[in-house]
Design a protein around this motif. Sequence first.
Motif, PDB file in Angstrom:
ATOM      1  N   SER A 224       0.836  -1.196   0.000  1.00 26.20           N
ATOM      2  CA  SER A 224       0.000   0.000   0.000  1.00 26.20           C
ATOM      3  C   SER A 224       0.872   1.249   0.000  1.00 26.20           C
ATOM      4  CB  SER A 224      -0.919   0.007   1.220  1.00 26.20           C
ATOM      5  OG  SER A 224      -0.146   0.093   2.415  1.00 26.20           O
ATOM      6  N   LYS A 245      -4.660   3.576   4.600  1.00 25.07           N
ATOM      7  CA  LYS A 245      -5.857   2.794   4.878  1.00 25.07           C
ATOM      8  C   LYS A 245      -7.026   3.465   4.168  1.00 25.07           C
ATOM      9  CE  LYS A 245      -3.824  -0.068   7.727  1.00 25.07           C
ATOM     10  NZ  LYS A 245      -3.657  -1.509   7.386  1.00 25.07           N
ATOM     11  N   GLU A 247     -10.053   2.705   3.776  1.00 26.69           N
ATOM     12  CA  GLU A 247     -11.352   2.663   4.443  1.00 26.69           C
ATOM     13  C   GLU A 247     -11.536   3.816   5.423  1.00 26.69           C
ATOM     14  OE1 GLU A 247      -8.538  -0.123   6.672  1.00 26.69           O
ATOM     15  OE2 GLU A 247      -8.998   0.424   4.589  1.00 26.69           O
TER      16      GLU A 247
END
Length: 277
Positions: A224, A245, A247
């Motif tokens: 990522s 992240k 989300e």
Amino acid sequence: MRTLIHLSDLHFGRTDPEIIEPLVAQVHELKPDLVVVSGDLTQRARSSQFKEARAFLNMLPQPQLVVPGNHDVPLFNVAARLLQPLRKYKRHISADLQPLYVDEEIAVVGINTARSLTIQDGRVNDRQIEHARRELAGVGDHLVKIIVTHHPFDLPPGPQHHGLVGQAVPAMRAFALCGADLLLAGHVHTSSAVSSAGRYHIPGYSALVVQAGTATSTRGRGESNSFNVLQVEAHQIVVHRLGWKPEVKSFALAASQTFVQRGSEWFEQTADGLLRE
């Protein structure tokens, strides 16, 4: 102690727009003493991409130390690539290809490893090696001595699509002479932090070699988007990797490693307090 933010491989022209604002906000929250960007600010060295990269840098805290990468050299414009490979970088980012930052605790030297005669590989030449050695030898040994390049002096574990920076071995010998402690780089879009002793066998000397992943690009290689936060003090460096992240639209702590210096060698400190190369 000094806090360094280590960003790399921004690749404006191929960025994830959702990342930019949260990244800038988190960097400010961390209150760094220095922001380091280890190359590939653009995807194809176009003026519009350099302008985006400059706008991004303007949003980040100062001071900053930035070096170019191979993507900051034109690929398709052969004349510009051969005759003025970093003209746009110098115009929009910095005319200084050998940046230096020194304060009461750290000395940081940047080296341009981008070359016009190769597509993705990079190298350091004898003049650059001597310049870095001289700069770092001229500061007190109580300072933590740091070198920033785009192309790496070590490679993360696993399959490799890239090679080491050219002239790595003589460069490391010179870095040993001036007591370089920490080497920061990017290029491979994968994070890692290791002692140089695993690759370079220089008696009585090793440095800490830290790679940053890509902070903002969509060109991930199985990791990522991420950046490094380094807490640097004499004889101890803690490397935190913050990963994106989606989300929660934020970066969160993904890994931490602590390294300590014994003599002129750096070792990783394990959770039980043991040291390992």
